[in-house]
Write an enzyme that holds these catalytic residues in place. Structure first.
Site, PDB file in Angstrom:
ATOM      1  N   SER A 152       0.819  -1.208  -0.010  1.00  0.00           N
ATOM      2  CA  SER A 152       0.199   0.153   0.077  1.00  0.00           C
ATOM      3  C   SER A 152       0.842   1.301   0.084  1.00  0.00           C
ATOM      4  O   SER A 152       1.961   1.096   0.535  1.00  0.00           O
ATOM      5  CB  SER A 152      -0.835   0.235   1.387  1.00  0.00           C
ATOM      6  OG  SER A 152      -1.378   1.270   1.496  1.00  0.00           O
ATOM      7  N   TYR A 166      -1.883  -0.267  10.351  1.00  0.00           N
ATOM      8  CA  TYR A 166      -2.123  -0.504   8.774  1.00  0.00           C
ATOM      9  C   TYR A 166      -0.794  -0.252   7.972  1.00  0.00           C
ATOM     10  O   TYR A 166      -0.237  -1.117   7.177  1.00  0.00           O
ATOM     11  CB  TYR A 166      -3.363  -0.160   8.219  1.00  0.00           C
ATOM     12  CG  TYR A 166      -3.500  -0.597   6.782  1.00  0.00           C
ATOM     13  CD1 TYR A 166      -3.860  -1.679   6.361  1.00  0.00           C
ATOM     14  CD2 TYR A 166      -2.957   0.598   5.745  1.00  0.00           C
ATOM     15  CE1 TYR A 166      -4.030  -2.173   4.921  1.00  0.00           C
ATOM     16  CE2 TYR A 166      -3.162   0.144   4.347  1.00  0.00           C
ATOM     17  CZ  TYR A 166      -3.847  -1.036   4.020  1.00  0.00           C
ATOM     18  OH  TYR A 166      -3.975  -1.379   2.518  1.00  0.00           O
TER      19      TYR A 166
HETATM   20  P1  NAP Z   1     -11.384  -5.707  -0.241  1.00  0.00           P
HETATM   21  O1  NAP Z   1     -12.276  -5.312  -1.498  1.00  0.00           O
HETATM   22  O2  NAP Z   1     -11.919  -5.492   1.145  1.00  0.00           O
HETATM   23  O3  NAP Z   1     -11.023  -7.244  -0.591  1.00  0.00           O
HETATM   24  C1  NAP Z   1     -10.380  -7.873   0.409  1.00  0.00           C
HETATM   25  C2  NAP Z   1     -10.422  -9.393  -0.139  1.00  0.00           C
HETATM   26  O4  NAP Z   1      -9.609 -10.307   0.938  1.00  0.00           O
HETATM   27  C3  NAP Z   1     -11.753 -10.260   0.059  1.00  0.00           C
HETATM   28  O5  NAP Z   1     -11.582 -10.876  -1.042  1.00  0.00           O
HETATM   29  C4  NAP Z   1     -11.665 -11.038   1.339  1.00  0.00           C
HETATM   30  O6  NAP Z   1     -12.330 -12.123   1.175  1.00  0.00           O
HETATM   31  C5  NAP Z   1     -10.172 -11.115   1.338  1.00  0.00           C
HETATM   32  N1  NAP Z   1      -9.552 -11.485   2.780  1.00  0.00           N
HETATM   33  C6  NAP Z   1      -9.437 -10.865   3.871  1.00  0.00           C
HETATM   34  N2  NAP Z   1      -9.096 -11.239   4.766  1.00  0.00           N
HETATM   35  C7  NAP Z   1      -8.915 -12.627   4.388  1.00  0.00           C
HETATM   36  C8  NAP Z   1      -8.266 -13.799   4.826  1.00  0.00           C
HETATM   37  N3  NAP Z   1      -7.893 -13.751   6.099  1.00  0.00           N
HETATM   38  N4  NAP Z   1      -7.979 -14.992   4.135  1.00  0.00           N
HETATM   39  C9  NAP Z   1      -8.355 -15.000   2.947  1.00  0.00           C
HETATM   40  N5  NAP Z   1      -8.963 -13.753   2.041  1.00  0.00           N
HETATM   41  C10 NAP Z   1      -9.107 -12.803   2.928  1.00  0.00           C
HETATM   42  O7  NAP Z   1     -10.025  -4.971  -0.119  1.00  0.00           O
HETATM   43  P2  NAP Z   1      -8.991  -4.502  -1.274  1.00  0.00           P
HETATM   44  O8  NAP Z   1      -9.055  -3.006  -1.548  1.00  0.00           O
HETATM   45  O9  NAP Z   1      -9.354  -5.295  -2.664  1.00  0.00           O
HETATM   46  O10 NAP Z   1      -7.701  -4.837  -0.921  1.00  0.00           O
HETATM   47  C11 NAP Z   1      -7.129  -5.950  -1.542  1.00  0.00           C
HETATM   48  C12 NAP Z   1      -5.413  -5.563  -1.107  1.00  0.00           C
HETATM   49  O11 NAP Z   1      -5.018  -4.124  -1.663  1.00  0.00           O
HETATM   50  C13 NAP Z   1      -5.270  -5.438   0.420  1.00  0.00           C
HETATM   51  O12 NAP Z   1      -4.008  -6.035   0.578  1.00  0.00           O
HETATM   52  C14 NAP Z   1      -4.993  -4.126   0.724  1.00  0.00           C
HETATM   53  O13 NAP Z   1      -4.404  -3.833   2.050  1.00  0.00           O
HETATM   54  C15 NAP Z   1      -4.378  -3.604  -0.548  1.00  0.00           C
HETATM   55  N6  NAP Z   1      -4.697  -2.171  -0.744  1.00  0.00           N
HETATM   56  C16 NAP Z   1      -5.911  -1.515  -0.824  1.00  0.00           C
HETATM   57  C17 NAP Z   1      -6.077  -0.637  -0.831  1.00  0.00           C
HETATM   58  C18 NAP Z   1      -7.522   0.472  -1.502  1.00  0.00           C
HETATM   59  O14 NAP Z   1      -7.438   1.685  -1.178  1.00  0.00           O
HETATM   60  N7  NAP Z   1      -8.558  -0.455  -1.797  1.00  0.00           N
HETATM   61  C19 NAP Z   1      -5.067   0.525  -1.099  1.00  0.00           C
HETATM   62  C20 NAP Z   1      -3.920   0.175  -0.928  1.00  0.00           C
HETATM   63  C21 NAP Z   1      -3.606  -1.189  -0.577  1.00  0.00           C
HETATM   64  P3  NAP Z   1     -13.838 -12.051   1.585  1.00  0.00           P
HETATM   65  O15 NAP Z   1     -14.641 -11.731   0.473  1.00  0.00           O
HETATM   66  O16 NAP Z   1     -14.234 -13.614   1.898  1.00  0.00           O
HETATM   67  O17 NAP Z   1     -14.178 -11.540   2.801  1.00  0.00           O
END
Ligand code: NAP
Length: 257
Positions: A152, A166
């Site tokens: 991130s 985080y």
């Molecule tokens: P999201 O929409 O909340 O999706 C999270 C995903 O992770 C879901 O598929 C969830 O599964 C899965 N998950 C969570 N805990 C888990 C576990 N213990 N075991 C297996 N799967 C798990 O999040 P996102 O924004 O796409 O984020 C994806 C990655 O990008 C993360 O690492 C996040 O920190 C990073 N990121 C995101 C942003 C942003 O602004 N969106 C910015 C920087 C970095 P379920 O559907 O089953 O709950």
């Protein structure tokens, strides 16, 4: 950047942790377009994972959904064993699963929520990468592969207010990328990372959702937040031979933030 859709028909086997929603779901779909057989991992949201699999199958590609909490070693081992059995030996891993954790001043965090944050964001990368190396490394009969760690921009910026822990968890992911690249690079395993900036997914809901997007957009040099596909296209490109000399580094995909 190449169009991931121009990839070969059979690029190998891709595991996307947290592939049911957001950035992970986009990685799964675009990975399938690039020719991978895709393992869509999820923690709780079975319907969302099955919807991603159905989309991929409609396009004529192969995908399987497997529930596994990747913060736990025993579940990671089962996830990789199921992948072996159903799709074959993994050649590409996107360590994407992550949570934002509690949003509060650092001194108000509990031990339990901090443990869950670091288990989910950091230990998952370590456990999944270890399982992948046991299949990719020639030491274990493998023939190489690529690991992409989703970090991130918070790792660089320290996180928005209330999300210092985080940010620290993502800093650990960046260090892991650098160190692991040194450990396994000579075994034909590339290790790279992506630092997404603010990206429109469910993870933003607890910190303001649409309001946060409105507030933060003018502060981003491109004037808008990212979309999950924009992060995923970079991840699938990093997996491809076009990125063959990119190793041990983490690239920002953050609209200039
Ligand atoms: P999201 O929409 O909340 O999706 C999270 C995903 O992770 C879901 O598929 C969830 O599964 C899965 N998950 C969570 N805990 C888990 C576990 N213990 N075991 C297996 N799967 C798990 O999040 P996102 O924004 O796409 O984020 C994806 C990655 O990008 C993360 O690492 C996040 O920190 C990073 N990121 C995101 C942003 C942003 O602004 N969106 C910015 C920087 C970095 P379920 O559907 O089953 O709950």
């Amino acid at each position: 950047m190449v169009d991931p859709g121009d990839g070969p028909d059979d690029s190998g086997v891709l595991i996307v942790t947290g592939g049911s929603r957001g950035i992970g779901a986009a990685c799964a779909r675009i990975g399938a377009q690039a020719g991978y057989k895709v393992l869509v991992n999820y923690a709780r949201n079975r319907d969302a994972a099955l919807a991603v699999v159905a989309d991929i199958e409609r396009s004529g590609a192969t995908a399987v959904a497997v529930k596994a909490d990747v913060s736990r070693l025993s579940e990671v081992e089962r996830l990789f064993a199921e992948t072996d059995a159903r799709l074959g030996r993994v050649t590409a891993l996107i360590n994407n699963a992550g949570i934002g954790g509690e949003v509060r001043p650092i001194e108000e965090h509990t031990e339990a929520t901090l443990n869950q944050l670091f288990l989910t964001n950091v230990f998952s990368c370590i456990h999944c990468s270890s399982a992948a190396i046991r299949r990719m490394s020639p030491r274990y009969g493998g023939s190489g592969g690529v690991i992409v760690n989703i970090s991130s921009a918070a790792a660089r910026l320290g996180g928005i207010q209330g999300m210092v822990a985080y940010a620290a968890s993502k800093g650990a992911v960046d260090s892991f990328t650098v160190g692991l690249a040194k450990e396994v690079g000579k075994e034909g395993i590339r290790v790279v990372g992506i630092r997404p900036g603010v990206t429109a997914t469910d993870i933003l809901q607890p910190i303001g959702g649409a309001d946060l997007i409105r507030q933060v957009s003018p502060t981003i040099p491109l004037g808008r937040v990212g979309q999950a596909d924009e992060i995923a296209r970079a991840a699938i490109w990093l997996l491809s031979p076009a990125a063959s000399y990119i190793h041990g580094t983490t690239i920002d995909v953050s609209g200039g933030r």
